[in-house]
Design an enzyme around this catalytic site. Structure first.
Site, PDB file in Angstrom:
ATOM      1  CE  LYS A  22     164.446   9.869  25.024  1.00 17.62           C
ATOM      2  NZ  LYS A  22     164.374   8.670  24.179  1.00 17.62           N
ATOM      3  CG  ASN A  23     163.058   5.428  25.211  1.00 18.66           C
ATOM      4  OD1 ASN A  23     162.984   6.414  24.915  1.00 18.66           O
ATOM      5  ND2 ASN A  23     164.043   4.517  24.888  1.00 18.66           N
ATOM      6  CB  CYS A 116     169.373  11.281  18.355  1.00 14.74           C
ATOM      7  SG  CYS A 116     169.214  11.892  20.146  1.00 14.74           S
ATOM      8  NE  ARG A 121     166.040   6.798  15.840  1.00 19.17           N
ATOM      9  CZ  ARG A 121     166.006   7.561  16.952  1.00 19.17           C
ATOM     10  NH1 ARG A 121     166.324   8.638  16.990  1.00 19.17           N
ATOM     11  NH2 ARG A 121     165.366   6.734  17.911  1.00 19.17           N
ATOM     12  CG  ASP A 304     168.618   3.820  23.752  1.00 22.64           C
ATOM     13  OD1 ASP A 304     168.979   3.982  22.696  1.00 22.64           O
ATOM     14  OD2 ASP A 304     167.569   3.835  24.130  1.00 22.64           O
ATOM     15  NE  ARG A 398     165.979  15.830  21.600  1.00 18.85           N
ATOM     16  CZ  ARG A 398     166.176  15.603  20.487  1.00 18.85           C
ATOM     17  NH1 ARG A 398     166.984  14.553  20.223  1.00 18.85           N
ATOM     18  NH2 ARG A 398     165.843  16.587  19.824  1.00 18.85           N
TER      19      ARG A 398
HETATM   20  C1  UD1 Z   1     162.946   3.201  20.549  1.00 19.21           C
HETATM   21  C2  UD1 Z   1     163.909   4.303  21.577  1.00 19.21           C
HETATM   22  C3  UD1 Z   1     165.244   4.498  21.421  1.00 19.21           C
HETATM   23  C4  UD1 Z   1     165.959   2.906  21.309  1.00 19.21           C
HETATM   24  C5  UD1 Z   1     165.059   1.932  20.276  1.00 19.21           C
HETATM   25  C6  UD1 Z   1     165.679   0.662  20.230  1.00 19.21           C
HETATM   26  C7  UD1 Z   1     161.859   5.628  22.154  1.00 19.21           C
HETATM   27  C8  UD1 Z   1     161.363   6.934  21.824  1.00 19.21           C
HETATM   28  N1  UD1 Z   1     163.178   5.513  21.503  1.00 19.21           N
HETATM   29  O1  UD1 Z   1     163.315   3.781  19.120  1.00 19.21           O
HETATM   30  O2  UD1 Z   1     165.930   5.059  22.470  1.00 19.21           O
HETATM   31  O3  UD1 Z   1     167.344   3.215  20.871  1.00 19.21           O
HETATM   32  O4  UD1 Z   1     163.854   2.022  20.490  1.00 19.21           O
HETATM   33  O5  UD1 Z   1     165.832   0.159  21.600  1.00 19.21           O
HETATM   34  O6  UD1 Z   1     161.623   4.775  22.453  1.00 19.21           O
HETATM   35  N2  UD1 Z   1     162.948   0.458  11.851  1.00 19.21           N
HETATM   36  C9  UD1 Z   1     162.339   0.149  10.541  1.00 19.21           C
HETATM   37  N3  UD1 Z   1     161.239   0.585  10.170  1.00 19.21           N
HETATM   38  C10 UD1 Z   1     160.338   1.047  11.247  1.00 19.21           C
HETATM   39  C11 UD1 Z   1     160.793   1.186  12.428  1.00 19.21           C
HETATM   40  C12 UD1 Z   1     162.140   0.795  12.893  1.00 19.21           C
HETATM   41  O7  UD1 Z   1     163.286  -0.043   9.773  1.00 19.21           O
HETATM   42  O8  UD1 Z   1     159.276   1.424  10.992  1.00 19.21           O
HETATM   43  C13 UD1 Z   1     164.348   0.140  12.203  1.00 19.21           C
HETATM   44  C14 UD1 Z   1     165.170   1.444  12.817  1.00 19.21           C
HETATM   45  O9  UD1 Z   1     165.448   2.268  11.645  1.00 19.21           O
HETATM   46  C15 UD1 Z   1     166.265   0.760  13.640  1.00 19.21           C
HETATM   47  C16 UD1 Z   1     165.367  -0.314  14.372  1.00 19.21           C
HETATM   48  O10 UD1 Z   1     164.384  -0.927  13.533  1.00 19.21           O
HETATM   49  O11 UD1 Z   1     167.088   0.251  12.898  1.00 19.21           O
HETATM   50  C17 UD1 Z   1     164.780  -0.390  15.515  1.00 19.21           C
HETATM   51  O12 UD1 Z   1     164.049   0.691  15.643  1.00 19.21           O
HETATM   52  P1  UD1 Z   1     162.846   0.830  16.697  1.00 19.21           P
HETATM   53  O13 UD1 Z   1     162.826  -0.403  17.734  1.00 19.21           O
HETATM   54  O14 UD1 Z   1     161.525   1.248  16.211  1.00 19.21           O
HETATM   55  O15 UD1 Z   1     163.611   2.203  17.600  1.00 19.21           O
HETATM   56  P2  UD1 Z   1     162.525   3.513  17.771  1.00 19.21           P
HETATM   57  O16 UD1 Z   1     161.328   3.664  18.107  1.00 19.21           O
HETATM   58  O17 UD1 Z   1     163.086   4.599  16.724  1.00 19.21           O
END
Ligand code: UD1
Length: 417
Positions: A22-23, A116, A121, A304, A398
């Site tokens: 998925k990711n 979710c 996020r 996850d 999803r």
């Molecule tokens: C992706 C995955 C999700 C997984 C996560 C961590 C997808 C679509 N989703 O989510 O399934 O749980 O990686 O492995 O691939 N953060 C910030 N600022 C930013 C971006 C992130 O503070 O601009 C923080 C987030 O709030 C969170 C952490 O960094 O605490 C990890 O986020 P990130 O690795 O970006 O996860 P996602 O891309 O949202």
């Protein structure tokens, strides 16, 4: 609204084939618009996140042909127009259109993504990356216009190795002038899969899978064929089911290396499995001991799988502590698990939870709080006595390709009602 109903206690045996990640696919589809020729992506899972991304492509006037497990995308005639709020908010991964549209048109007009609610996020790191590449950001509430006269490579240090920010910056930088270096980049296998896709189209990306990624801008991306890697989270979910109620259950078409943290933890508790080149055969032994887990970025224990592991820990003898370091709101599903008989305590700051086992779980009506939370309840339903009914299953659909059918085939009594 459909629900999932499970009659617990039926052993699982046979083969479960794992689908594309998925990711990974949710980034590959937006990435395809960077190309002006037809690209083919195979091993595409049947999940609603893919449908939602296709709807964005259709909205932008891309041509799509989808057959089972395969999607062909031609974005040569796509239009640079606003991605509506409804489309943007359908899923988290809509944010990859920010990097992809910026890379293609030097402009994107869209809204804050959905997904979710497992924490705040924010997308500040994505935006910081775009700015360092020369883009200007106009933000009004949840509406974003990000545009650049010209994108120019730069050095970008991420304060946290965010998966989304790393991929989004790669997408924006692939056609930028000069060299971009992402420092403290995320190293998840899905990032390597996306970089390989872009390189197959002619991009010049080095270092994906390490914490430093270098992207040398190119002018043109050409047609290619690309395969989505197996979904390590889906595989991990079925592995945990196998440890709980499997009778030589084979989890097939996987990359066991991508599951090292989970495998190590399961072995610590006493789980027995045979690890093959692209499969794992697992069986229930019913005498597991408690263990602690702490979620970390790859190759650490994946957030996850944290909620699904929590269900497993209810069946281990002793006290297990779960520490969630990535998201601040990922214990909601534990409250639902409690309704089924789990002995759970959540610390006030929502960062640590304790599970005391082994407890018998009993079927009841529960609510899917989010994608992986829903999966954790489904796993619980398979081992609980009696019938479990799960509400809000759109979260589960999803991210899990044909989960009900896959489980029916290996002996589970599960149905959508
Ligand atoms: C992706 C995955 C999700 C997984 C996560 C961590 C997808 C679509 N989703 O989510 O399934 O749980 O990686 O492995 O691939 N953060 C910030 N600022 C930013 C971006 C992130 O503070 O601009 C923080 C987030 O709030 C969170 C952490 O960094 O605490 C990890 O986020 P990130 O690795 O970006 O996860 P996602 O891309 O949202």
């Amino acid at each position: 609204m459909p629900k999932i109903r499970i009659e617990g206690g039926h052993p699982l045996s046979g083969i479960i084939p794992i689908s594309g990640a998925k990711n990974s696919v949710v980034a590959l589809i937006p990435a395809a618009i960077l190309c002006d020729e037809t690209v083919t992506i195979s091993n595409v899972p049947e999940i609603t996140d893919v449908d939602d991304l296709e709807n964005i492509l259709i909205h932008l006037n891309a041509q799509i042909k989808r057959t089972k497990e395969r999607v062909e995308i031609n974005a040569s005639n796509i239009i640079n127009k606003e991605i509506t709020e409804t489309l943007s908010k359908k899923l988290r991964a809509s944010y990859y259109f920010m990097g992809a549209m910026l890379g293609k048109f030097n402009k994107v007009d869209m809204y804050f993504p959905g997904g979710c609610s497992i924490g705040a996020r924010p997308i500040n790191l994505h935006l910081k990356g775009f700015e360092l590449l020369g883009a200007k950001i106009t933000e009004e509430g949840s509406h974003f216009i990000i545009e650049a006269e010209k994108l120019k490579g730069n050095k970008i240090y991420l304060d946290f190795p965010s998966v989304g920010a790393t991929i989004n910056i790669m997408l924006a930088a692939v056609k930028a002038k000069g060299k971009t270096v992402i420092e403290n980049a995320a190293a998840e296998p899905e990032i390597v899969n996306v970089a390989t896709f872009l390189n197959n189209m002619g991009a010049k990306i080095k270092g994906a899978g390490t914490n430093t990624i270098t992207i040398s801008g190119v002018r043109y991306l050409h047609s290619c064929f690309h395969e989505v890697i197996p979904d390590r989270i889906e595989a991990g979910t079925y592995l945990i089911m196998g440890a709980l109620i499997g009778e030589n259950l084979k989890i097939d078409n996987i990359i066991p290396n991508h599951l090292e943290a989970l495998i190590a933890k399961l072995k610590e508790t006493g789980v027995e499995m045979e690890i093959g080149l692209d499969n794992i055969v697992i069986k229930e032994t019913n005498k597991y001991k408690a263990t602690d887990i702490k979620t970390l970025v790859y190759p650490g224990f994946p957030t996850d799988l944290q909620q699904i592991m929590a269900t497993f820990l209810t069946q281990c003898h002793g006290k297990s502590i779960i520490e969630e370091t990535i998201y601040e709101n990922r214990f909601q599903s534990l409250l639902e698990l409690q309704k089924m008989g789990a002995n759970v305590k959540i610390r006030k700051d929502n960062r640590k939870a304790t599970i005391n086992g082994k407890t018998k779980l009993h079927g009841t009506d529960v609510n899917s709080t989010d994608l992986r939370g829903g999966a954790s309840l489904l796993v619980a339903g398979l081992i609980a006595s009696g019938t479990t009914t799960i509400d809000n299953i759109s979260y589960i659909l999803r991210g899990y390709d044909n989960i009900v059918e896959k489980l029916q085939k290996v002996g589970a009594k599960i149905e959508i009602i």
